[in-house]
Design a protein around this motif. Structure first.
Motif, PDB file in Angstrom:
ATOM      1  N   THR A  77      -7.887 -42.336  98.947  1.00 57.42           N
ATOM      2  CA  THR A  77      -7.215 -41.433  99.867  1.00 57.42           C
ATOM      3  C   THR A  77      -6.686 -40.276  99.047  1.00 57.42           C
ATOM      4  OG1 THR A  77      -5.095 -42.549  99.602  1.00 57.42           O
ATOM      5  CG2 THR A  77      -6.503 -43.297 101.408  1.00 57.42           C
ATOM      6  N   VAL A  78      -6.274 -39.194  99.700  1.00 55.86           N
ATOM      7  CA  VAL A  78      -5.753 -38.041  98.994  1.00 55.86           C
ATOM      8  C   VAL A  78      -4.470 -37.590  99.643  1.00 55.86           C
ATOM      9  CG1 VAL A  78      -7.990 -37.195  98.212  1.00 55.86           C
ATOM     10  CG2 VAL A  78      -7.121 -36.459 100.409  1.00 55.86           C
ATOM     11  N   ASP A  79      -3.569 -37.040  98.844  1.00 55.87           N
ATOM     12  CA  ASP A  79      -2.330 -36.487  99.366  1.00 55.87           C
ATOM     13  C   ASP A  79      -2.502 -35.024  99.720  1.00 55.87           C
ATOM     14  OD1 ASP A  79      -0.588 -38.608  99.463  1.00 55.87           O
ATOM     15  OD2 ASP A  79      -0.094 -38.452  97.340  1.00 55.87           O
ATOM     16  N   THR A  80      -3.323 -34.312  98.971  1.00 55.93           N
ATOM     17  CA  THR A  80      -3.642 -32.935  99.303  1.00 55.93           C
ATOM     18  C   THR A  80      -5.145 -32.798  99.216  1.00 55.93           C
ATOM     19  OG1 THR A  80      -3.341 -32.319  96.979  1.00 55.93           O
ATOM     20  CG2 THR A  80      -1.481 -31.970  98.456  1.00 55.93           C
ATOM     21  N   VAL A  81      -5.693 -31.749  99.815  1.00 54.90           N
ATOM     22  CA  VAL A  81      -7.134 -31.623  99.922  1.00 54.90           C
ATOM     23  C   VAL A  81      -7.775 -31.698  98.550  1.00 54.90           C
ATOM     24  CG1 VAL A  81      -8.999 -30.136 100.688  1.00 54.90           C
ATOM     25  CG2 VAL A  81      -6.885 -30.239 101.991  1.00 54.90           C
ATOM     26  N   ASP A  90      -6.381 -47.227 105.048  1.00 53.73           N
ATOM     27  CA  ASP A  90      -7.639 -46.492 104.964  1.00 53.73           C
ATOM     28  C   ASP A  90      -8.155 -46.130 106.348  1.00 53.73           C
ATOM     29  OD1 ASP A  90      -8.471 -48.945 105.872  1.00 53.73           O
ATOM     30  OD2 ASP A  90     -10.175 -49.104 104.497  1.00 53.73           O
ATOM     31  N   SER A  91      -7.284 -46.097 107.348  1.00 57.67           N
ATOM     32  CA  SER A  91      -7.730 -45.834 108.704  1.00 57.67           C
ATOM     33  C   SER A  91      -7.381 -44.429 109.136  1.00 57.67           C
ATOM     34  CB  SER A  91      -7.094 -46.835 109.668  1.00 57.67           C
ATOM     35  OG  SER A  91      -5.699 -46.671 109.706  1.00 57.67           O
ATOM     36  N   VAL A  92      -8.009 -43.993 110.253  1.00 51.97           N
ATOM     37  CA  VAL A  92      -7.639 -42.750 110.899  1.00 51.97           C
ATOM     38  C   VAL A  92      -6.926 -43.101 112.189  1.00 51.97           C
ATOM     39  CG1 VAL A  92      -9.506 -41.444 109.867  1.00 51.97           C
ATOM     40  CG2 VAL A  92      -9.893 -42.575 112.042  1.00 51.97           C
ATOM     41  N   ASP A  93      -6.510 -42.093 112.917  1.00 52.53           N
ATOM     42  CA  ASP A  93      -5.696 -42.341 114.092  1.00 52.53           C
ATOM     43  C   ASP A  93      -6.437 -43.103 115.181  1.00 52.53           C
ATOM     44  OD1 ASP A  93      -3.524 -41.102 113.049  1.00 52.53           O
ATOM     45  OD2 ASP A  93      -3.949 -39.162 113.959  1.00 52.53           O
ATOM     46  N   ARG A  97       3.097 -37.165 105.091  1.00 51.88           N
ATOM     47  CA  ARG A  97       1.645 -37.204 105.221  1.00 51.88           C
ATOM     48  C   ARG A  97       1.183 -36.974 106.660  1.00 51.88           C
ATOM     49  NH1 ARG A  97       0.128 -42.829 102.336  1.00 51.88           N
ATOM     50  NH2 ARG A  97      -1.958 -41.911 102.277  1.00 51.88           N
ATOM     51  N   ASP A  98      -0.037 -36.424 106.780  1.00 57.14           N
ATOM     52  CA  ASP A  98      -0.677 -36.248 108.076  1.00 57.14           C
ATOM     53  C   ASP A  98      -2.154 -36.576 107.934  1.00 57.14           C
ATOM     54  OD1 ASP A  98      -1.817 -34.842 110.573  1.00 57.14           O
ATOM     55  OD2 ASP A  98       0.324 -34.484 110.785  1.00 57.14           O
ATOM     56  N   THR A  99      -2.768 -37.023 109.019  1.00 57.62           N
ATOM     57  CA  THR A  99      -4.194 -37.372 108.981  1.00 57.62           C
ATOM     58  C   THR A  99      -5.095 -36.178 109.272  1.00 57.62           C
ATOM     59  OG1 THR A  99      -4.066 -38.042 111.303  1.00 57.62           O
ATOM     60  CG2 THR A  99      -3.799 -39.773 109.643  1.00 57.62           C
ATOM     61  N   ASP A 100      -4.517 -35.063 109.682  1.00 58.81           N
ATOM     62  CA  ASP A 100      -5.310 -33.901 110.083  1.00 58.81           C
ATOM     63  C   ASP A 100      -4.771 -32.660 109.379  1.00 58.81           C
ATOM     64  OD1 ASP A 100      -7.304 -32.776 112.297  1.00 58.81           O
ATOM     65  OD2 ASP A 100      -5.568 -31.452 112.240  1.00 58.81           O
ATOM     66  N   SER A 101      -5.653 -31.925 108.720  1.00 57.16           N
ATOM     67  CA  SER A 101      -5.202 -30.780 107.930  1.00 57.16           C
ATOM     68  C   SER A 101      -4.601 -29.683 108.796  1.00 57.16           C
ATOM     69  CB  SER A 101      -6.357 -30.221 107.095  1.00 57.16           C
ATOM     70  OG  SER A 101      -7.375 -29.694 107.927  1.00 57.16           O
ATOM     71  N   GLN A 102      -5.167 -29.460 109.978  1.00 55.04           N
ATOM     72  CA  GLN A 102      -4.650 -28.379 110.827  1.00 55.04           C
ATOM     73  C   GLN A 102      -3.273 -28.720 111.385  1.00 55.04           C
ATOM     74  OE1 GLN A 102      -6.959 -25.657 112.907  1.00 55.04           O
ATOM     75  NE2 GLN A 102      -8.873 -26.770 112.697  1.00 55.04           N
ATOM     76  N   GLY A 147      -2.609 -41.020 105.733  1.00 56.36           N
ATOM     77  CA  GLY A 147      -2.701 -39.563 105.841  1.00 56.36           C
ATOM     78  C   GLY A 147      -3.203 -38.921 104.568  1.00 56.36           C
ATOM     79  N   ALA A 148      -4.292 -38.180 104.686  1.00 50.26           N
ATOM     80  CA  ALA A 148      -4.905 -37.539 103.533  1.00 50.26           C
ATOM     81  C   ALA A 148      -4.275 -36.204 103.165  1.00 50.26           C
ATOM     82  CB  ALA A 148      -6.402 -37.325 103.794  1.00 50.26           C
ATOM     83  N   TYR A 149      -3.426 -35.663 104.049  1.00 49.46           N
ATOM     84  CA  TYR A 149      -2.921 -34.308 103.852  1.00 49.46           C
ATOM     85  C   TYR A 149      -1.398 -34.302 103.770  1.00 49.46           C
ATOM     86  CZ  TYR A 149      -7.658 -33.316 105.304  1.00 49.46           C
ATOM     87  OH  TYR A 149      -9.020 -33.301 105.389  1.00 49.46           O
ATOM     88  N   THR A 150      -0.879 -33.490 102.864  1.00 48.76           N
ATOM     89  CA  THR A 150       0.564 -33.322 102.735  1.00 48.76           C
ATOM     90  C   THR A 150       1.011 -32.205 103.658  1.00 48.76           C
ATOM     91  OG1 THR A 150       0.577 -34.084 100.439  1.00 48.76           O
ATOM     92  CG2 THR A 150       2.451 -32.772 101.171  1.00 48.76           C
ATOM     93  N   ALA A 151       1.841 -32.573 104.642  1.00 46.75           N
ATOM     94  CA  ALA A 151       2.354 -31.582 105.593  1.00 46.75           C
ATOM     95  C   ALA A 151       3.600 -30.902 105.051  1.00 46.75           C
ATOM     96  CB  ALA A 151       2.665 -32.251 106.930  1.00 46.75           C
ATOM     97  N   LEU A 152       4.508 -31.714 104.497  1.00 49.29           N
ATOM     98  CA  LEU A 152       5.797 -31.229 104.004  1.00 49.29           C
ATOM     99  C   LEU A 152       6.189 -32.041 102.785  1.00 49.29           C
ATOM    100  CD1 LEU A 152       7.782 -31.367 107.385  1.00 49.29           C
ATOM    101  CD2 LEU A 152       6.915 -29.272 106.343  1.00 49.29           C
TER     102      LEU A 152
END
Length: 285
Positions: A77-81, A95-98, A215-220, A248-253
């Protein structure tokens, strides 16, 4: 990439990682989210993958990795892209998505409702709020129907709840419609948020790492959270214990951006210390 090769590539991604998000497919192959969703639908129709909310997974009857793929236990998994963060175990929430919205809404529903009640008590009549697309925030919206507020949102679920509320002024952020999350997203949402002052942004999340990454599962949607936090005076984060560390693969905040974290159990010591260092107030049920 021609369509047949693209479908094969997507199937290989799903079989290698066991579960992938639509956003990951679009980013990896350099295609639009619409094209990725259409390709996933075609693969489902051919019984090559199973569709889940936000992405796809390996069909239950053929869970073995594709020939030549990395073992499932090595999935990242990744914290940022593009930045791997940790090794995960297949079959776990890590390792799941929503899942579909109604499924997530019913999960830990009593805890979510309790968190929402605490958040509602921190909101004053006359304030302007941003409510994001999370299920715990949706529970909060249920409690605001009779309040005198201005509510800014990109969540169609929140819009449906509050559209008939007599004393709620509703500001709906326009943009590209995301049918999986039933929300708007994209540059228009960000531009509209930048022109607003939000008194309180109430956000959900997919997870919080010990290092303080939200973390968030969606970059947008991660970008929308970031923009909402930048447009407001106070940021409240609602996260039950299943979100620590969550997914969540993306760091939101970062926790530095969060004024108050409302949760239901005592935090692990490293995260508690991180909240202290970030001056993030923690409120536990």
């Amino acid at each position: 990439m021609i369509r047949v090769a693209r479908l094969d590539a997507i199937e290989s991604m799903v079989r290698e990682h066991r579960v992938v998000s639509t956003q990951q497919i679009a980013d990896t192959l350099g295609i639009s989210g619409t094209t990725a969703r259409r390709d996933l639908d075609d693969l489902v129709a051919a019984c090559r993958i199973e569709r889940v909310h936000g992405g796809a997974r390996v069909p239950a009857e053929s869970a073995a990795p594709a020939k030549g793929s990395a073992p499932a236990s090595a999935a990242k998994t990744v914290d940022t892209v593009g930045t791997p963060s940790s090794t995960t175990t297949p079959g776990t929430r890590e390792d799941s998505v929503d899942d579909p919205f109604h499924v997530v809404l019913s999960r830990n529903s009593e805890v979510k409702q309790a968190l929402a009640r605490v958040a509602a008590s921190r909101i004053q009549d006359g304030q302007t709020l941003f409510l994001d697309i999370g299920t715990t925030v949706y529970e909060l919206a249920r409690l605001l129907v009779d309040r005198r507020l201005t509510v800014v949102t990109n969540s169609l679920g929140v819009v449906e709840l509050l559209s008939s509320a007599a004393h709620v002024e509703l500001v709906v952020l326009g943009g590209e419609f995301n049918p999986e999350y039933r929300c708007t997203q994209g540059p228009s949402v960000l531009n509209e948020l930048s022109a607003l002052h939000i008194d309180v942004a109430v956000l959900g999340c997919a997870g919080i790492t010990e290092g303080g990454a939200v973390r968030d599962t969606d970059s947008q949607q991660a970008v929308v959270k970031r923009a909402a936090a930048s447009a407001n005076g106070t940021t409240i984060l609602l996260a039950d214990s299943s979100k620590i560390p969550g997914i969540g693969a993306y760091t939101a905040l970062e926790l530095d951006d969060v004024d108050r974290l409302i949760t239901n159990e005592a935090l692990p010591a490293p995260l508690r210390d991180r909240c202290t260092a970030s001056a993030t107030e923690v409120e536990t049920l």
